[in-house]
Design a protein around this motif. Sequence first.
Motif, mmCIF file in Angstrom:
data_model
loop_
_atom_site.group_PDB
_atom_site.id
_atom_site.type_symbol
_atom_site.label_atom_id
_atom_site.label_comp_id
_atom_site.label_asym_id
_atom_site.label_seq_id
_atom_site.Cartn_x
_atom_site.Cartn_y
_atom_site.Cartn_z
ATOM 1 N N SER A 51 0.853 -1.187 0.000
ATOM 2 C CA SER A 51 0.000 0.000 0.000
ATOM 3 C C SER A 51 0.889 1.236 0.000
ATOM 4 N N TYR A 52 0.333 2.325 -0.487
ATOM 5 C CA TYR A 52 1.071 3.586 -0.438
ATOM 6 C C TYR A 52 0.155 4.668 0.115
ATOM 7 N N VAL A 53 0.375 5.015 1.368
ATOM 8 C CA VAL A 53 -0.311 6.126 2.022
ATOM 9 C C VAL A 53 0.769 6.936 2.719
ATOM 10 N N GLY A 54 1.328 7.871 1.985
ATOM 11 C CA GLY A 54 2.454 8.631 2.510
ATOM 12 C C GLY A 54 3.777 7.916 2.333
ATOM 13 N N ARG A 57 4.020 0.488 2.372
ATOM 14 C CA ARG A 57 3.905 -0.471 3.475
ATOM 15 C C ARG A 57 3.599 -1.835 2.880
ATOM 16 N N PRO A 58 4.240 -2.886 3.366
ATOM 17 C CA PRO A 58 3.989 -4.226 2.817
ATOM 18 C C PRO A 58 2.566 -4.680 3.124
ATOM 19 N N SER A 59 2.080 -5.637 2.377
ATOM 20 C CA SER A 59 0.687 -6.055 2.505
ATOM 21 C C SER A 59 0.446 -7.004 3.671
ATOM 22 N N ASN A 60 1.428 -7.181 4.546
ATOM 23 C CA ASN A 60 1.173 -7.965 5.759
ATOM 24 C C ASN A 60 1.143 -7.089 7.007
ATOM 25 N N ILE A 61 0.899 -5.778 6.813
ATOM 26 C CA ILE A 61 0.749 -4.895 7.972
ATOM 27 C C ILE A 61 -0.621 -5.120 8.604
ATOM 28 N N TRP A 62 -0.894 -4.402 9.689
ATOM 29 C CA TRP A 62 -2.105 -4.627 10.476
ATOM 30 C C TRP A 62 -3.390 -4.458 9.674
ATOM 31 N N THR A 63 -3.404 -3.497 8.752
ATOM 32 C CA THR A 63 -4.648 -3.251 8.016
ATOM 33 C C THR A 63 -5.077 -4.492 7.242
ATOM 34 N N ARG A 64 -4.120 -5.125 6.591
ATOM 35 C CA ARG A 64 -4.430 -6.333 5.830
ATOM 36 C C ARG A 64 -4.609 -7.530 6.764
ATOM 37 N N GLY A 65 -3.882 -7.526 7.868
ATOM 38 C CA GLY A 65 -4.060 -8.588 8.844
ATOM 39 C C GLY A 65 -5.488 -8.660 9.351
ATOM 40 N N VAL A 66 -6.092 -7.489 9.608
ATOM 41 C CA VAL A 66 -7.478 -7.464 10.069
ATOM 42 C C VAL A 66 -8.406 -7.997 8.977
ATOM 43 N N TYR A 67 -8.132 -7.626 7.737
ATOM 44 C CA TYR A 67 -8.948 -8.168 6.649
ATOM 45 C C TYR A 67 -8.912 -9.694 6.664
ATOM 46 N N TYR A 68 -7.716 -10.255 6.799
ATOM 47 C CA TYR A 68 -7.614 -11.714 6.756
ATOM 48 C C TYR A 68 -8.220 -12.375 7.993
ATOM 49 N N LYS A 95 6.358 -15.269 3.267
ATOM 50 C CA LYS A 95 7.132 -16.315 3.953
ATOM 51 C C LYS A 95 6.696 -16.472 5.398
ATOM 52 N N TRP A 96 5.397 -16.234 5.626
ATOM 53 C CA TRP A 96 4.802 -16.382 6.959
ATOM 54 C C TRP A 96 5.542 -15.522 7.971
ATOM 55 N N GLY A 97 6.022 -14.382 7.479
ATOM 56 C CA GLY A 97 6.839 -13.511 8.317
ATOM 57 C C GLY A 97 6.152 -12.214 8.691
ATOM 58 N N LEU A 98 6.840 -11.423 9.477
ATOM 59 C CA LEU A 98 6.319 -10.176 10.013
ATOM 60 C C LEU A 98 7.150 -9.006 9.514
ATOM 61 N N ARG A 99 6.485 -7.888 9.245
ATOM 62 C CA ARG A 99 7.229 -6.671 8.968
ATOM 63 C C ARG A 99 8.079 -6.367 10.199
ATOM 64 N N ALA A 107 2.999 -4.186 17.817
ATOM 65 C CA ALA A 107 1.831 -5.041 17.628
ATOM 66 C C ALA A 107 1.250 -4.930 16.228
ATOM 67 N N ASP A 108 1.437 -3.794 15.567
ATOM 68 C CA ASP A 108 0.964 -3.662 14.191
ATOM 69 C C ASP A 108 1.609 -4.708 13.282
ATOM 70 N N ASP A 109 2.839 -5.083 13.605
ATOM 71 C CA ASP A 109 3.540 -6.109 12.827
ATOM 72 C C ASP A 109 3.056 -7.509 13.175
ATOM 73 N N HIS A 110 2.532 -7.673 14.379
ATOM 74 C CA HIS A 110 2.129 -9.006 14.846
ATOM 75 C C HIS A 110 0.786 -9.456 14.284
ATOM 76 N N CYS A 111 -0.063 -8.515 13.915
ATOM 77 C CA CYS A 111 -1.457 -8.803 13.596
ATOM 78 C C CYS A 111 -1.624 -9.909 12.558
ATOM 79 N N CYS A 112 -0.777 -9.919 11.547
ATOM 80 C CA CYS A 112 -0.896 -10.929 10.490
ATOM 81 C C CYS A 112 -0.805 -12.341 11.042
#
Length: 373
Positions: A51-54, A57-68, A95-99, A107-112
């Motif tokens: 995503s690009y907001v400013g 950000r990779p697609s495994n951040i919290w926003t996408r984690g909540v979607y999943y 790779k089942w990893g975290l930002r 915690a934003d990195d953990h959400c995924c």
Amino acid sequence: MRRQLLFVLALLIEGGFLSAQTLPDRRETLKVLIKVNDYFMKKYADYTRPSYVGKFRPSNIWTRGVYYEGLMALHTIYPRSDYYDYAYDWADFHKWGLRGGNTTRNADDHCCGQAYIELYKISPESDKIKNIKATMDMLVNTPQVNDWTWIDAIQMGMPIFAQLGKLIGEQKYYDKMWQMYSCSRNSIGGGLFNQKEGLWWRDANFVPPYKEPNGKNCFWSRGNGWVYTALTRVLNEIPANESHRKEYVTDFMAMSKALKACQREDGFWNVSLHDESNYGGKEASGTSLFVYGMAWGVRNGLLDKQEYLPVIIKAWNALVKECVHPNGFLGYVQGSGKEPKDSQPVTYKSVPDFEDYGVGCFLLAGTEIYKLD
């Protein structure tokens, strides 16, 4: 006498009382969930795209984690293979990893990891949870407990401890979860949970003397939704004899009572729970999270069905009727931020800076509505 009864019945129907008591048709609920999710999966078919907001950000951040989180919930009631593939391929790409890697305390990195664990439950392969487990073990084995300085973080990280505790069967995850939750609740900012009002300040910047324009405390809708959802997801995982379950239930019940009291007449909740004059209006993400928690509470016998079901149905019907576009786009979602004024205006047509978490919240809510009987 018969005419009088018919007259009363007509008034009840006109006032929406009976419709507010009637559970939505499961087929219609599933239909709208499919529509909203299909819209998202089509628009964001490239799950690898950052995503690009400013900034990127990779697609495994919290926003996408909540979607999943929402997608995996939907998969439990409607296990379409493309839902699983969309989640699996996304996780595998990362790779089942975290930002931030396995040493990140954010915690934003953990959400995924919540989705990774749910995918592991379907097909247990150690690589799926290796990284999230290593990260949670790092938190367990270090003394800090003050990482969740903002209440959004409680939802992003707390349920993972509960998931791992249940999956692996080790008390250490439950213990660390309580220590970190308790720190946010009772210590950070003097305690972010206002026990008297049953609601949470978003972070230490919003505790008194900070006030809303009407002079009341600032309780941000989605922020409280995150905590309410975290408690819901934790209670769904931990055993009945877990040493702090009673405290989690007490907080869940207090929040439920407080949230019920400030629901809008149209079924939504304002972005500012106690000040409708501060960017008041319909808002879908917080409302969805409250529906999710309350529906789960009723279904699991914590909340009185007669008292809370009208609240839940009124809110769900409002979300479906007022927010869902014909093509599945979800309106009235406040974009990212930390308080009522952020990402305004919130309208039927406005597109939030991140669409993913709003959809995730809606899917969580609808899945619990579907399960009600």
